[in-house]
Design a protein around this motif. Sequence first.
Motif, PDB file in Angstrom:
ATOM      1  N   ASN A 147       0.778  -1.266   0.047  1.00  0.00           N
ATOM      2  CA  ASN A 147      -0.105  -0.016   0.061  1.00  0.00           C
ATOM      3  C   ASN A 147       0.770   0.911   0.079  1.00  0.00           C
ATOM      4  OD1 ASN A 147      -2.379  -1.527   0.098  1.00  0.00           O
ATOM      5  ND2 ASN A 147      -2.414  -1.467   2.348  1.00  0.00           N
ATOM      6  N   GLU A 148       1.901   1.148   0.831  1.00  0.00           N
ATOM      7  CA  GLU A 148       2.784   2.329   0.982  1.00  0.00           C
ATOM      8  C   GLU A 148       3.570   2.524  -0.514  1.00  0.00           C
ATOM      9  OE1 GLU A 148       4.809   5.553   2.417  1.00  0.00           O
ATOM     10  OE2 GLU A 148       3.048   4.537   3.548  1.00  0.00           O
ATOM     11  N   LEU A 149       3.845   1.760  -1.169  1.00  0.00           N
ATOM     12  CA  LEU A 149       4.667   1.889  -2.601  1.00  0.00           C
ATOM     13  C   LEU A 149       3.699   1.829  -3.711  1.00  0.00           C
ATOM     14  CD1 LEU A 149       7.749  -0.246  -1.565  1.00  0.00           C
ATOM     15  CD2 LEU A 149       7.720   2.321  -1.300  1.00  0.00           C
ATOM     16  N   GLY A 150       2.378   1.402  -3.453  1.00  0.00           N
ATOM     17  CA  GLY A 150       1.370   1.372  -4.793  1.00  0.00           C
ATOM     18  C   GLY A 150       1.900   0.239  -5.547  1.00  0.00           C
ATOM     19  N   ILE A 151       2.272  -1.052  -4.895  1.00  0.00           N
ATOM     20  CA  ILE A 151       2.837  -2.003  -5.984  1.00  0.00           C
ATOM     21  C   ILE A 151       2.006  -3.371  -5.025  1.00  0.00           C
ATOM     22  CG2 ILE A 151       4.807  -1.478  -6.346  1.00  0.00           C
ATOM     23  CD1 ILE A 151       6.176  -3.173  -3.930  1.00  0.00           C
ATOM     24  N   SER A 152       1.851  -4.425  -5.891  1.00  0.00           N
ATOM     25  CA  SER A 152       1.122  -5.691  -5.322  1.00  0.00           C
ATOM     26  C   SER A 152       1.875  -6.364  -4.157  1.00  0.00           C
ATOM     27  CB  SER A 152       0.759  -6.463  -6.646  1.00  0.00           C
ATOM     28  OG  SER A 152       1.885  -7.188  -6.951  1.00  0.00           O
ATOM     29  N   GLU A 153       1.224  -7.158  -3.468  1.00  0.00           N
ATOM     30  CA  GLU A 153       1.734  -7.713  -2.330  1.00  0.00           C
ATOM     31  C   GLU A 153       2.778  -8.886  -3.038  1.00  0.00           C
ATOM     32  OE1 GLU A 153      -0.285  -9.539   1.068  1.00  0.00           O
ATOM     33  OE2 GLU A 153      -2.055  -8.087   0.532  1.00  0.00           O
ATOM     34  N   ASN A 154       2.347  -9.593  -4.124  1.00  0.00           N
ATOM     35  CA  ASN A 154       3.429 -10.555  -4.910  1.00  0.00           C
ATOM     36  C   ASN A 154       4.704  -9.860  -5.390  1.00  0.00           C
ATOM     37  OD1 ASN A 154       1.590 -12.553  -4.779  1.00  0.00           O
ATOM     38  ND2 ASN A 154       0.468 -12.134  -6.615  1.00  0.00           N
ATOM     39  N   THR A 155       4.617  -8.523  -5.994  1.00  0.00           N
ATOM     40  CA  THR A 155       5.764  -7.895  -5.987  1.00  0.00           C
ATOM     41  C   THR A 155       6.613  -7.695  -4.900  1.00  0.00           C
ATOM     42  OG1 THR A 155       4.686  -6.693  -7.891  1.00  0.00           O
ATOM     43  CG2 THR A 155       6.652  -5.894  -6.893  1.00  0.00           C
ATOM     44  N   VAL A 156       5.978  -7.318  -3.650  1.00  0.00           N
ATOM     45  CA  VAL A 156       6.558  -7.252  -2.552  1.00  0.00           C
ATOM     46  C   VAL A 156       7.278  -8.465  -2.078  1.00  0.00           C
ATOM     47  CG1 VAL A 156       6.351  -6.762  -0.175  1.00  0.00           C
ATOM     48  CG2 VAL A 156       5.228  -5.326  -1.509  1.00  0.00           C
ATOM     49  N   LYS A 157       6.551  -9.699  -2.265  1.00  0.00           N
ATOM     50  CA  LYS A 157       7.344 -10.903  -1.861  1.00  0.00           C
ATOM     51  C   LYS A 157       8.428 -11.038  -2.859  1.00  0.00           C
ATOM     52  CE  LYS A 157       3.013 -12.875  -0.277  1.00  0.00           C
ATOM     53  NZ  LYS A 157       1.944 -13.875  -0.581  1.00  0.00           N
ATOM     54  N   PHE A 158       8.526 -10.839  -3.884  1.00  0.00           N
ATOM     55  CA  PHE A 158       9.434 -10.789  -4.760  1.00  0.00           C
ATOM     56  C   PHE A 158      10.675 -10.075  -4.389  1.00  0.00           C
ATOM     57  CE2 PHE A 158      11.849  -9.325  -8.553  1.00  0.00           C
ATOM     58  CZ  PHE A 158      12.348 -10.525  -9.203  1.00  0.00           C
ATOM     59  N   HIS A 159      10.699  -8.868  -3.941  1.00  0.00           N
ATOM     60  CA  HIS A 159      11.637  -8.136  -3.579  1.00  0.00           C
ATOM     61  C   HIS A 159      12.299  -8.424  -2.248  1.00  0.00           C
ATOM     62  CE1 HIS A 159      11.297  -5.135  -6.687  1.00  0.00           C
ATOM     63  NE2 HIS A 159      10.022  -4.652  -6.210  1.00  0.00           N
ATOM     64  N   VAL A 160      11.377  -9.094  -1.397  1.00  0.00           N
ATOM     65  CA  VAL A 160      11.857  -9.756  -0.005  1.00  0.00           C
ATOM     66  C   VAL A 160      12.565 -10.894  -0.518  1.00  0.00           C
ATOM     67  CG1 VAL A 160      11.086 -10.776   2.075  1.00  0.00           C
ATOM     68  CG2 VAL A 160      10.004  -8.547   1.245  1.00  0.00           C
ATOM     69  N   SER A 161      12.077 -11.782  -1.396  1.00  0.00           N
ATOM     70  CA  SER A 161      13.030 -13.009  -1.617  1.00  0.00           C
ATOM     71  C   SER A 161      14.383 -12.470  -2.220  1.00  0.00           C
ATOM     72  CB  SER A 161      12.161 -13.755  -2.924  1.00  0.00           C
ATOM     73  OG  SER A 161      10.979 -14.317  -2.306  1.00  0.00           O
ATOM     74  N   ASN A 162      14.428 -11.491  -2.933  1.00  0.00           N
ATOM     75  CA  ASN A 162      15.961 -11.020  -3.532  1.00  0.00           C
ATOM     76  C   ASN A 162      16.488 -10.523  -2.430  1.00  0.00           C
ATOM     77  OD1 ASN A 162      15.494 -11.759  -6.109  1.00  0.00           O
ATOM     78  ND2 ASN A 162      14.530  -9.758  -6.794  1.00  0.00           N
ATOM     79  N   LEU A 163      15.898  -9.761  -1.385  1.00  0.00           N
ATOM     80  CA  LEU A 163      16.775  -9.454  -0.332  1.00  0.00           C
ATOM     81  C   LEU A 163      17.349 -10.382   0.535  1.00  0.00           C
ATOM     82  CD1 LEU A 163      14.382  -6.362   0.818  1.00  0.00           C
ATOM     83  CD2 LEU A 163      16.585  -5.988  -0.068  1.00  0.00           C
TER      84      LEU A 163
END
Length: 268
Positions: A234-250
């Motif tokens: 919600n803060e970044l205006g992206i989907s939760e799946n995209t957040v999960k993708f970034h977290v996995s990369n991190l």
Amino acid sequence: MPASRRLLLEHARTVAEQADRHALTLESILAVLRSDRLDDRRARAVAVDAAATALVGLRTETDEQRSAMLEPAVGAFARLQNDLRPLVRFSDLDVQFVEPPATGRALPGEVAHAARAIVRGAVLALVDQGECRRVRIQWDCDGLNLLVGIRDDGRGELSAYDDTLRPMVERVSALDGEMNVHSTLGWGSTIDIRLPLDPPTSPDPLTDTVALSAREREVLKLLASGARNREIANELGISENTVKFHVSNLLLKSGTRSRAELAALAAR
């Protein structure tokens, strides 16, 4: 560090010092009252003087003064000798002091105070073991660390796991130092302590050591603040799946195994 936490730490140090000095004063007074060298009148006078001196010291010294000042190693060692003088004078304990070099590096106030408290506590722990008649205390400095050696001629049954030494072990650890105890049955115990004179170097921030994209940095910042995936999305205006993708990369880039570990590393 938040101001409230800093005040709590300063208060904890003050309380710890007061406890150390109370213990030393009580031990000294007991040594005076038990001494066969003094009559009752003289023993009471010396005990009252020791108690009054300790009380004045507790009321006049502040933690801010200690932490803000540098103390020459020789001066800090002289204060330790003065602290232990009543115990030495009015008991059968023979304490041998080996002074540090006069040209050694000055000690940060916190290190000097902690070293004196640790040595006082260690000496009392050795005395409590019984059959201890001689203690040797040595300070030295290698330019980076204060090196403390304490040796007695007691039963040689002391270890770093003894309850009497646990507070000293914790104080040494809190200063990023090391404390080792070696005992030989029937020959006594040796305590070796290393206290760094400089604060430990803080690790580089994760964002400075790992190549991250701008979006990954944004996700990492929010994750470190405790935000969940939905809140980050919600803060970044992206989907939760995209957040999960970034977290996995991190997780992959940082070498961490869990979201909690990644958040802790990022916060540090």
